[in-house]
Design an enzyme around this catalytic site. Structure first.
Site, PDB file in Angstrom:
ATOM      1  N   HIS A   1       3.599  -8.154 -10.206  1.00 20.39           N
ATOM      2  CA  HIS A   1       4.371  -8.754  -9.097  1.00 20.39           C
ATOM      3  C   HIS A   1       5.166  -9.987  -9.540  1.00 20.39           C
ATOM      4  O   HIS A   1       4.718 -11.117  -9.309  1.00 20.39           O
ATOM      5  CB  HIS A   1       3.402  -9.210  -7.997  1.00 20.39           C
ATOM      6  CG  HIS A   1       2.793  -8.112  -7.207  1.00 20.39           C
ATOM      7  ND1 HIS A   1       3.336  -7.629  -6.043  1.00 20.39           N
ATOM      8  CD2 HIS A   1       1.669  -7.397  -7.409  1.00 20.39           C
ATOM      9  CE1 HIS A   1       2.575  -6.679  -5.554  1.00 20.39           C
ATOM     10  NE2 HIS A   1       1.556  -6.510  -6.369  1.00 20.39           N
TER      11      HIS A   1
ATOM     12  N   ARG B   1      -3.495   4.993  -9.856  1.00 21.04           N
ATOM     13  CA  ARG B   1      -3.640   3.944  -8.833  1.00 21.04           C
ATOM     14  C   ARG B   1      -4.929   3.148  -9.052  1.00 21.04           C
ATOM     15  O   ARG B   1      -5.918   3.678  -9.530  1.00 21.04           O
ATOM     16  CB  ARG B   1      -3.697   4.562  -7.437  1.00 21.04           C
ATOM     17  CG  ARG B   1      -2.390   5.192  -7.019  1.00 21.04           C
ATOM     18  CD  ARG B   1      -2.493   5.757  -5.615  1.00 21.04           C
ATOM     19  NE  ARG B   1      -2.689   4.710  -4.621  1.00 21.04           N
ATOM     20  CZ  ARG B   1      -3.090   4.938  -3.376  1.00 21.04           C
ATOM     21  NH1 ARG B   1      -3.357   6.150  -2.976  1.00 21.04           N
ATOM     22  NH2 ARG B   1      -3.226   3.932  -2.543  1.00 21.04           N
TER      23      ARG B   1
ATOM     24  N   CYS C   1       4.643  -2.654  -8.366  1.00 22.83           N
ATOM     25  CA  CYS C   1       3.281  -2.254  -7.970  1.00 22.83           C
ATOM     26  C   CYS C   1       3.276  -1.003  -7.089  1.00 22.83           C
ATOM     27  O   CYS C   1       3.549   0.074  -7.597  1.00 22.83           O
ATOM     28  CB  CYS C   1       2.581  -3.438  -7.348  1.00 22.83           C
ATOM     29  SG  CYS C   1       0.818  -3.350  -7.574  1.00 22.83           S
TER      30      CYS C   1
ATOM     31  N   GLU D   1       7.640 -11.224  -8.152  1.00 17.68           N
ATOM     32  CA  GLU D   1       8.175 -11.914  -6.967  1.00 17.68           C
ATOM     33  C   GLU D   1       7.254 -13.008  -6.443  1.00 17.68           C
ATOM     34  O   GLU D   1       7.683 -13.836  -5.641  1.00 17.68           O
ATOM     35  CB  GLU D   1       8.512 -10.895  -5.857  1.00 17.68           C
ATOM     36  CG  GLU D   1       7.333 -10.318  -5.088  1.00 17.68           C
ATOM     37  CD  GLU D   1       6.552  -9.233  -5.822  1.00 17.68           C
ATOM     38  OE1 GLU D   1       6.817  -8.982  -7.013  1.00 17.68           O
ATOM     39  OE2 GLU D   1       5.651  -8.648  -5.186  1.00 17.68           O
TER      40      GLU D   1
ATOM     41  N   GLU E   1       0.856  -1.181   0.000  1.00 14.53           N
ATOM     42  CA  GLU E   1       0.000   0.000   0.000  1.00 14.53           C
ATOM     43  C   GLU E   1       0.894   1.234   0.000  1.00 14.53           C
ATOM     44  O   GLU E   1       1.570   1.519   0.990  1.00 14.53           O
ATOM     45  CB  GLU E   1      -0.921  -0.054   1.223  1.00 14.53           C
ATOM     46  CG  GLU E   1      -2.117   0.843   1.118  1.00 14.53           C
ATOM     47  CD  GLU E   1      -2.929   0.618  -0.157  1.00 14.53           C
ATOM     48  OE1 GLU E   1      -3.153   1.613  -0.870  1.00 14.53           O
ATOM     49  OE2 GLU E   1      -3.312  -0.541  -0.436  1.00 14.53           O
ATOM     50  N   SER E   2       0.883   1.948  -1.124  1.00 16.66           N
ATOM     51  CA  SER E   2       1.834   3.060  -1.275  1.00 16.66           C
ATOM     52  C   SER E   2       1.615   4.173  -0.253  1.00 16.66           C
ATOM     53  O   SER E   2       2.580   4.797   0.198  1.00 16.66           O
ATOM     54  CB  SER E   2       1.763   3.622  -2.694  1.00 16.66           C
ATOM     55  OG  SER E   2       0.444   4.001  -3.009  1.00 16.66           O
TER      56      SER E   2
HETATM   57  N1  GLN Z   1      -3.207  -0.365  -4.917  1.00 16.96           N
HETATM   58  C1  GLN Z   1      -1.973  -0.288  -4.180  1.00 16.96           C
HETATM   59  C2  GLN Z   1      -1.566   1.175  -3.949  1.00 16.96           C
HETATM   60  O1  GLN Z   1      -2.174   2.049  -4.470  1.00 16.96           O
HETATM   61  C3  GLN Z   1      -0.879  -1.048  -4.897  1.00 16.96           C
HETATM   62  C4  GLN Z   1      -1.227  -2.506  -4.942  1.00 16.96           C
HETATM   63  C5  GLN Z   1      -0.071  -3.433  -4.893  1.00 16.96           C
HETATM   64  O2  GLN Z   1       1.073  -3.062  -4.594  1.00 16.96           O
HETATM   65  N2  GLN Z   1      -0.345  -4.709  -5.119  1.00 16.96           N
HETATM   66  O3  GLN Z   1      -0.645   1.429  -3.214  1.00 16.96           O
END
Ligand code: GLN
Length: 196
Positions: A172, A109, A82, A174, A51-52
């Protein structure tokens, strides 16, 4: 040649998966959780998914934000997945928030909406064929600067880009079994940086 020392930002999100990938590739991995961790020798930084907003807040609270930003600007190799690309983006759509702002891309986002929050595709990543790309509440790259190269796309929308020392993707790698993209980062961005 010594082993590359890879720092994984471990404040929140999917950081353990990145550690496993780089360990499988024979790199040394350490976590950045607090200011003192910045003393460790460091050849690359990984910004994981998650979550950024939470990551951006923690980076500032822990006083990691400025030192890491300066290192990215100075050329430290960075791989972002992401939420990580949201931290790097110079601009976010419909949002005045800018975190590091070092990557000349505009990112939207949660661009795939709630219904299609998570899906897999397969595609080319640079000259690597058949790469599995899992998207989880992924952002989209809505625009990019002229010196940015696009390494992969999905339905015409870029999903991975490279700009100087920064490799960033909206999916992702990873959480798959394949180490190709982590290996690409080591070979093309980390090794040229730390072996000079
Ligand atoms: N939706 C997340 C964000 O806005 C990112 C999602 C993710 O890293 N899988 O930070």
């Amino acid at each position: 040649m010594r082993k590359p020392q890879i720092a994984i930002l471990a404040l929140q999100g999917a950081f353990i998966e990145h550690s496993r990938m780089f360990s499988r590739l024979g790199a040394d991995v350490f976590e950045i959780r607090q200011f003192a961790d910045l003393e460790h020798q460091c050849d690359a930084l990984i910004l994981p998914g998650g979550e950024s907003t939470a990551q951006g807040k923690l980076l500032k609270e822990l006083e990691l934000f400025e030192p890491l930003k300066q290192r990215i600007i100075s050329g430290l190799p960075v791989m972002a997945t992401c939420a990580g690309i949201i931290l790097l983006a110079e601009k976010l759509c419909d949002d005045d928030t800018v975190h590091f702002g070092t990557l000349p891309v505009t990112v939207r986002r949660n661009a795939y909406g709630r219904q299609l929050g998570s899906f897999y595709t397969e595609g080319n990543f640079g000259d690597i064929p058949n790469v599995t790309m899992p998207f989880i509440r992924a952002p989209q790259i809505a625009g990019y600067g002229e010196n940015v190269s696009v390494l992969s796309s999905h339905n015409g929308v870029p999903t991975a880009v490279c700009f100087e020392n920064q490799l960033a993707m909206t999916f992702h790698p990873e959480i798959t079994e394949h180490t190709d993209i982590h290996e690409y980062f080591l070979k093309n961005i980390v090794i040229p940086y730390y072996s000079v």
